[in-house]
Write a protein that holds these residues in place. Sequence first.
Motif, PDB file in Angstrom:
ATOM      1  N   PRO A  40       0.793  -1.230   0.000  1.00 33.04           N
ATOM      2  CA  PRO A  40       0.000   0.000   0.000  1.00 33.04           C
ATOM      3  C   PRO A  40       0.829   1.285   0.000  1.00 33.04           C
ATOM      4  CG  PRO A  40      -0.208  -1.160   2.093  1.00 33.04           C
ATOM      5  CD  PRO A  40       0.549  -2.053   1.196  1.00 33.04           C
ATOM      6  N   GLU A  41       1.925   1.292   0.698  1.00 25.54           N
ATOM      7  CA  GLU A  41       2.706   2.526   0.802  1.00 25.54           C
ATOM      8  C   GLU A  41       4.165   2.182   1.070  1.00 25.54           C
ATOM      9  OE1 GLU A  41       1.036   5.087   3.847  1.00 25.54           O
ATOM     10  OE2 GLU A  41      -0.947   4.268   3.450  1.00 25.54           O
ATOM     11  N   ASP A  42       4.990   3.206   1.017  1.00 28.36           N
ATOM     12  CA  ASP A  42       6.412   2.999   1.310  1.00 28.36           C
ATOM     13  C   ASP A  42       6.651   2.580   2.753  1.00 28.36           C
ATOM     14  OD1 ASP A  42       7.624   5.702  -0.830  1.00 28.36           O
ATOM     15  OD2 ASP A  42       6.962   3.655  -1.250  1.00 28.36           O
ATOM     16  N   ARG A  43       5.667   2.714   3.569  1.00 31.34           N
ATOM     17  CA  ARG A  43       5.818   2.290   4.964  1.00 31.34           C
ATOM     18  C   ARG A  43       5.919   0.759   5.056  1.00 31.34           C
ATOM     19  NH1 ARG A  43       1.837   2.558   7.893  1.00 31.34           N
ATOM     20  NH2 ARG A  43       0.162   2.885   6.376  1.00 31.34           N
ATOM     21  N   PHE A  44       5.500   0.089   4.013  1.00 34.79           N
ATOM     22  CA  PHE A  44       5.525  -1.367   3.982  1.00 34.79           C
ATOM     23  C   PHE A  44       6.744  -1.849   3.201  1.00 34.79           C
ATOM     24  CE2 PHE A  44       1.236  -2.903   5.363  1.00 34.79           C
ATOM     25  CZ  PHE A  44       0.670  -1.674   5.634  1.00 34.79           C
ATOM     26  N   SER A  45       7.430  -2.842   3.749  1.00 32.36           N
ATOM     27  CA  SER A  45       8.538  -3.457   3.029  1.00 32.36           C
ATOM     28  C   SER A  45       8.577  -4.939   3.362  1.00 32.36           C
ATOM     29  CB  SER A  45       9.870  -2.790   3.386  1.00 32.36           C
ATOM     30  OG  SER A  45      10.152  -2.983   4.770  1.00 32.36           O
ATOM     31  N   ALA A  46       9.071  -5.734   2.433  1.00 30.15           N
ATOM     32  CA  ALA A  46       9.155  -7.175   2.661  1.00 30.15           C
ATOM     33  C   ALA A  46      10.489  -7.685   2.136  1.00 30.15           C
ATOM     34  CB  ALA A  46       8.007  -7.905   1.974  1.00 30.15           C
ATOM     35  N   LYS A  47      10.998  -8.708   2.816  1.00 29.22           N
ATOM     36  CA  LYS A  47      12.255  -9.318   2.416  1.00 29.22           C
ATOM     37  C   LYS A  47      12.145 -10.832   2.498  1.00 29.22           C
ATOM     38  CE  LYS A  47      15.257  -5.553   4.026  1.00 29.22           C
ATOM     39  NZ  LYS A  47      16.369  -5.185   4.931  1.00 29.22           N
ATOM     40  N   MET A  48      12.961 -11.488   1.717  1.00 31.01           N
ATOM     41  CA  MET A  48      13.068 -12.943   1.814  1.00 31.01           C
ATOM     42  C   MET A  48      14.549 -13.282   1.665  1.00 31.01           C
ATOM     43  SD  MET A  48      10.761 -15.844   0.080  1.00 31.01           S
ATOM     44  CE  MET A  48      10.783 -17.492   0.780  1.00 31.01           C
ATOM     45  N   PRO A  49      15.288 -13.233   2.755  1.00 24.11           N
ATOM     46  CA  PRO A  49      16.742 -13.424   2.687  1.00 24.11           C
ATOM     47  C   PRO A  49      17.166 -14.838   2.333  1.00 24.11           C
ATOM     48  CG  PRO A  49      16.002 -13.233   4.961  1.00 24.11           C
ATOM     49  CD  PRO A  49      14.820 -12.926   4.107  1.00 24.11           C
ATOM     50  N   ASN A  50      16.283 -15.820   2.587  1.00 29.91           N
ATOM     51  CA  ASN A  50      16.594 -17.196   2.198  1.00 29.91           C
ATOM     52  C   ASN A  50      15.292 -17.953   1.982  1.00 29.91           C
ATOM     53  OD1 ASN A  50      15.774 -18.424   4.828  1.00 29.91           O
ATOM     54  ND2 ASN A  50      17.502 -17.220   5.587  1.00 29.91           N
ATOM     55  N   ALA A  51      15.412 -19.189   1.579  1.00 28.49           N
ATOM     56  CA  ALA A  51      14.234 -19.957   1.181  1.00 28.49           C
ATOM     57  C   ALA A  51      13.315 -20.303   2.345  1.00 28.49           C
ATOM     58  CB  ALA A  51      14.672 -21.239   0.478  1.00 28.49           C
ATOM     59  N   SER A  52      13.755 -20.113   3.560  1.00 29.05           N
ATOM     60  CA  SER A  52      12.962 -20.558   4.700  1.00 29.05           C
ATOM     61  C   SER A  52      12.488 -19.417   5.584  1.00 29.05           C
ATOM     62  CB  SER A  52      13.764 -21.563   5.532  1.00 29.05           C
ATOM     63  OG  SER A  52      14.954 -20.971   6.006  1.00 29.05           O
ATOM     64  N   PHE A  53      12.594 -18.180   5.112  1.00 31.12           N
ATOM     65  CA  PHE A  53      12.221 -17.082   6.004  1.00 31.12           C
ATOM     66  C   PHE A  53      11.881 -15.826   5.216  1.00 31.12           C
ATOM     67  CE2 PHE A  53      11.892 -14.985   9.915  1.00 31.12           C
ATOM     68  CZ  PHE A  53      12.601 -13.786   9.897  1.00 31.12           C
ATOM     69  N   SER A  54      10.803 -15.161   5.650  1.00 30.51           N
ATOM     70  CA  SER A  54      10.428 -13.890   5.048  1.00 30.51           C
ATOM     71  C   SER A  54       9.894 -12.975   6.148  1.00 30.51           C
ATOM     72  CB  SER A  54       9.360 -14.090   3.975  1.00 30.51           C
ATOM     73  OG  SER A  54       8.937 -12.854   3.432  1.00 30.51           O
ATOM     74  N   THR A  55      10.064 -11.676   5.936  1.00 30.63           N
ATOM     75  CA  THR A  55       9.520 -10.702   6.876  1.00 30.63           C
ATOM     76  C   THR A  55       8.710  -9.657   6.124  1.00 30.63           C
ATOM     77  OG1 THR A  55      11.505  -9.325   6.723  1.00 30.63           O
ATOM     78  CG2 THR A  55      11.414 -10.930   8.531  1.00 30.63           C
ATOM     79  N   LEU A  56       7.708  -9.155   6.791  1.00 33.68           N
ATOM     80  CA  LEU A  56       6.930  -8.014   6.318  1.00 33.68           C
ATOM     81  C   LEU A  56       7.020  -6.958   7.413  1.00 33.68           C
ATOM     82  CD1 LEU A  56       4.885  -6.811   4.222  1.00 33.68           C
ATOM     83  CD2 LEU A  56       3.067  -7.768   5.638  1.00 33.68           C
ATOM     84  N   LYS A  57       7.512  -5.782   7.047  1.00 34.01           N
ATOM     85  CA  LYS A  57       7.747  -4.746   8.028  1.00 34.01           C
ATOM     86  C   LYS A  57       6.878  -3.530   7.732  1.00 34.01           C
ATOM     87  CE  LYS A  57      11.890  -4.401   9.501  1.00 34.01           C
ATOM     88  NZ  LYS A  57      13.355  -4.142   9.649  1.00 34.01           N
ATOM     89  N   ILE A  58       6.331  -2.949   8.760  1.00 31.40           N
ATOM     90  CA  ILE A  58       5.563  -1.713   8.632  1.00 31.40           C
ATOM     91  C   ILE A  58       6.221  -0.676   9.546  1.00 31.40           C
ATOM     92  CG2 ILE A  58       3.296  -0.630   8.748  1.00 31.40           C
ATOM     93  CD1 ILE A  58       2.064  -3.447   8.838  1.00 31.40           C
TER      94      ILE A  58
END
Lengths: 112, 117
Positions: free
Chosen positions: B61-79
């Motif tokens: 929705p906005e730049d306040r949201f970001s997501a990463k997947m540094p490896n095949a077994s983990f992802s984060t969604l940050k606000i």
Amino acid sequence: RKEVEQDPGPFNVPEGATVAFNCTYSNSASQSFFWYRQDCRKEPKLLMSVYSSGNEDGRFTAQLNRASQYISLLIRDSKLSDSATYLCVVNGPDNQGGKLIFGQGTELSVKP
Amino acid sequence: DAGVIQSPRHEVTEMGQEVTLRCKPISGHNSLFWYRQTMMRGLELLIYFNNNVPIDDSGMPEDRFSAKMPNASFSTLKIQPSEPRDSAVYFCASSHLPQGAYDYGYTFGSGTRLTVV
């Protein structure tokens, strides 16, 4: 027009009734279709895939009408445990990446 | 199979705080999807990854949201910073390759119920 549209309901039916839900989709090139079930405050779970020739799984029957771009789900002999929200799902327009589009869901309440 | 694992299950935070949601996909699945669900808007796709690479983030929705997947077994969604209108249930889902999603659908985690006050 929404990519996937469903009647939100609620559908209130007595136990043992037959109930049908319809869903329309906008992308005529869509190839993958599913029905998911979501219980209150839980995650969506796959109920069944929808195949071109139609398919049945016990009391549940799914149909696809490509010409009219709609999908249906028929539930026979409704049980109290069938009360849930049913989500119609279609693959995304770019047909890449595994993107699936979910409808808003149709709420079903089966009463004793 | 442990399924898709999300944490935390519930998060209550104050407006302006940073929130990080976590997801562990099913082992062997290489497509991962973040969805947000609200009563008004239903399930909305925020972003998805294939083989750890973001494919489409147009739903963020906005730049306040970001997501990463540094490896095949983990992802984060940050606000960051969080706002009351971000209150929703956030689901993570995974599948085998893109084609697995088209053939078999997704498996969803139990979701994170976020409340921003």
